[in-house]
Motif scaffolding. Sequence first.
Motif, PDB file in Angstrom:
ATOM      1  N   SER A 175       0.412  -1.070   0.020  1.00 13.35           N
ATOM      2  CA  SER A 175       0.115   0.044  -0.113  1.00 13.35           C
ATOM      3  C   SER A 175       0.840   1.303   0.245  1.00 13.35           C
ATOM      4  CB  SER A 175      -0.692   0.189   1.341  1.00 13.35           C
ATOM      5  OG  SER A 175      -0.169  -0.157   2.257  1.00 13.35           O
ATOM      6  N   PRO A 176       0.497   2.259  -0.716  1.00 12.89           N
ATOM      7  CA  PRO A 176       1.457   3.427  -0.644  1.00 12.89           C
ATOM      8  C   PRO A 176       1.682   3.887   0.892  1.00 12.89           C
ATOM      9  CG  PRO A 176      -1.035   3.275  -1.788  1.00 12.89           C
ATOM     10  CD  PRO A 176      -1.058   2.569  -0.937  1.00 12.89           C
ATOM     11  N   GLY A 177       2.978   4.308   0.899  1.00 14.05           N
ATOM     12  CA  GLY A 177       3.652   4.801   2.135  1.00 14.05           C
ATOM     13  C   GLY A 177       4.457   6.350   2.133  1.00 14.05           C
ATOM     14  N   LEU A 178       4.952   6.688   2.777  1.00  9.94           N
ATOM     15  CA  LEU A 178       4.629   8.307   2.969  1.00  9.94           C
ATOM     16  C   LEU A 178       5.995   9.271   1.901  1.00  9.94           C
ATOM     17  CD1 LEU A 178       5.225   8.573   7.025  1.00  9.94           C
ATOM     18  CD2 LEU A 178       2.962   9.617   6.001  1.00  9.94           C
ATOM     19  N   PHE A 179       6.602   8.213   0.737  1.00 11.99           N
ATOM     20  CA  PHE A 179       7.496   8.781   0.132  1.00 11.99           C
ATOM     21  C   PHE A 179       7.480   8.480  -0.762  1.00 11.99           C
ATOM     22  CE2 PHE A 179       9.382   6.641   4.034  1.00 11.99           C
ATOM     23  CZ  PHE A 179       9.784   7.875   4.780  1.00 11.99           C
ATOM     24  N   SER A 180       7.280   9.880  -1.696  1.00 10.93           N
ATOM     25  CA  SER A 180       7.378   9.327  -3.164  1.00 10.93           C
ATOM     26  C   SER A 180       8.029  10.578  -4.013  1.00 10.93           C
ATOM     27  CB  SER A 180       5.919  10.072  -3.292  1.00 10.93           C
ATOM     28  OG  SER A 180       5.514  11.600  -2.721  1.00 10.93           O
ATOM     29  N   LEU A 181       8.182  10.186  -5.464  1.00  8.87           N
ATOM     30  CA  LEU A 181       9.095  10.797  -5.940  1.00  8.87           C
ATOM     31  C   LEU A 181       8.364  11.763  -7.645  1.00  8.87           C
ATOM     32  CD1 LEU A 181      12.375  11.601  -8.052  1.00  8.87           C
ATOM     33  CD2 LEU A 181      11.793   9.623  -9.020  1.00  8.87           C
ATOM     34  N   GLU A 182       8.246  12.807  -7.688  1.00  8.43           N
ATOM     35  CA  GLU A 182       7.526  13.524  -8.683  1.00  8.43           C
ATOM     36  C   GLU A 182       8.460  14.149  -9.621  1.00  8.43           C
ATOM     37  OE1 GLU A 182       5.141  16.705  -6.644  1.00  8.43           O
ATOM     38  OE2 GLU A 182       4.506  15.490  -6.572  1.00  8.43           O
ATOM     39  N   LEU A 183       7.964  15.066 -10.682  1.00  7.38           N
ATOM     40  CA  LEU A 183       8.678  15.926 -12.084  1.00  7.38           C
ATOM     41  C   LEU A 183       8.200  17.233 -11.254  1.00  7.38           C
ATOM     42  CD1 LEU A 183      11.170  16.478 -13.602  1.00  7.38           C
ATOM     43  CD2 LEU A 183       8.589  15.501 -15.131  1.00  7.38           C
ATOM     44  N   ASP A 184       8.849  18.183 -11.293  1.00  6.82           N
ATOM     45  CA  ASP A 184       8.070  19.284 -10.714  1.00  6.82           C
ATOM     46  C   ASP A 184       8.183  20.212 -11.718  1.00  6.82           C
ATOM     47  OD1 ASP A 184      10.674  21.404 -10.444  1.00  6.82           O
ATOM     48  OD2 ASP A 184      10.250  21.048  -8.229  1.00  6.82           O
ATOM     49  N   GLU A 185       7.398  21.698 -11.447  1.00  5.46           N
ATOM     50  CA  GLU A 185       6.846  22.497 -12.558  1.00  5.46           C
ATOM     51  C   GLU A 185       8.620  23.238 -13.045  1.00  5.46           C
ATOM     52  OE1 GLU A 185       5.984  26.381  -9.891  1.00  5.46           O
ATOM     53  OE2 GLU A 185       4.742  25.146 -11.464  1.00  5.46           O
TER      54      GLU A 185
END
Length: 437
Positions: free
Chosen positions: A177-187
């Motif tokens: 299940s989704p944990g507390l840490f995430s990676l994303e691309l920003d503007e």
Amino acid sequence: MVSFFIVLFSFFFLSIHVSTTDTISADSTLSGDQTIFSSGGTFKMGFFQPGNSKNFYIGMWYQQLPVQTVVWVANRDKPVSDKNTAVLKISNGNLVLLEGNNQTPVWSTGLNSSSAALDAVLQDDGNLVLRDDSGSVLWQSFDHLGDTWLPGAKIRYDKRTKKSQRLTSWTSLEDPSPGLFSLELDESTAYKILWNGSTQYWSSGPWNNKSKLFDSVPEMRLNYIFKYSFFSNATESYFTYSMYDPRNISRLVMDVSGQVKQLSWLNNNDQWNLFWSQPRQQCQVYAYCGSFGICNEKSQPFCQCLHGFRPDSQKDWDLMDYSAGCVGKTELQCSRGVINQFMPLTNVKLPDNFEVWGITSFSICGSTCLGNCSCMAYAHDESSNRCLMWTNDVLNLHQLEKDNSEGNTLYLRLSASDMPNSSSSGKSNKAMILARF
């Protein structure tokens, strides 16, 4: 006897045909121990149980590796309890997972398209594709990533909606299940890692078109394994990568540790090799040890509960899920006649979530915290005489080396019964004497 061998051969041929298919068609299902394989045999899909978990999930993993490495999970936050009564199939134009005798919906691709899905194909790049009768793609797993970023997949930033796709860690080694840490691309065209979807604790820096890399990821320089590509136009930006040698197996993971890791498979050693990770130090991961936990790069495991506290869930801690943090062994009382004291924690990096009470002396700072029932810790900044207080939780606490110039002393509120037998001398001892009713 001839008839018997014909039936036996037919059964064997059917078994081979079913076990090697890469497709879930409109008239087929996936249940129990049934699996499908990608056309080149790289990936396998079916029900699995992570670690010692009793729950079942639909996922895909590398078929040829001796270590089961799951790269995508459909129902990551909605497990099923019995794989034999659960079924994955095409229904009402979607790929759906149903469970139990009542066939209760568990997961779906969630399409509202007028085009009805004809089949779902597991491709050899690890992409599960839902197609209509013309072969057009209606849905694909590469647009719904979990914790793993495979070569060929993209993580996008939509400039119109201001939203980004995310890689999200598992909660623990046995809970996808989704944990507390995430990676994303920003503007700004930088990749960033977030805690709880909001607090940023690492960034790749923006994409450098001249050098063709992210400035804060030096591993991208002089690299002969991965081929990187960045694209941006008026509506979107995305980053992707591929392998110079497609025979090499690699994956990028938003790990349960809160670090993003690029891993490559070593055939000679039959294990995953860490190519690079960020942040480099485990204790740079925000709130890795949860509330009232302290992170120490020199200890194993990295997380420990503060004195007077214990893990809120020892089972979760054993699975490297420290997010629930620690709870006090003795419930603090805040009333006349009850003795509370403050234990000094020396050479620590102070937590971020402090409140500045005011400019005052060390002794008044301690007395003020003691008189506030919600004050769990305080620190006194000698250079500015600021009184810093932490109410409710103490989060993101790091133990530093003795010679680290950034080290400070935090005074943690404890019941007198939980205080250590031996006390420090000097100013720290003074603080403990002050903090009494």
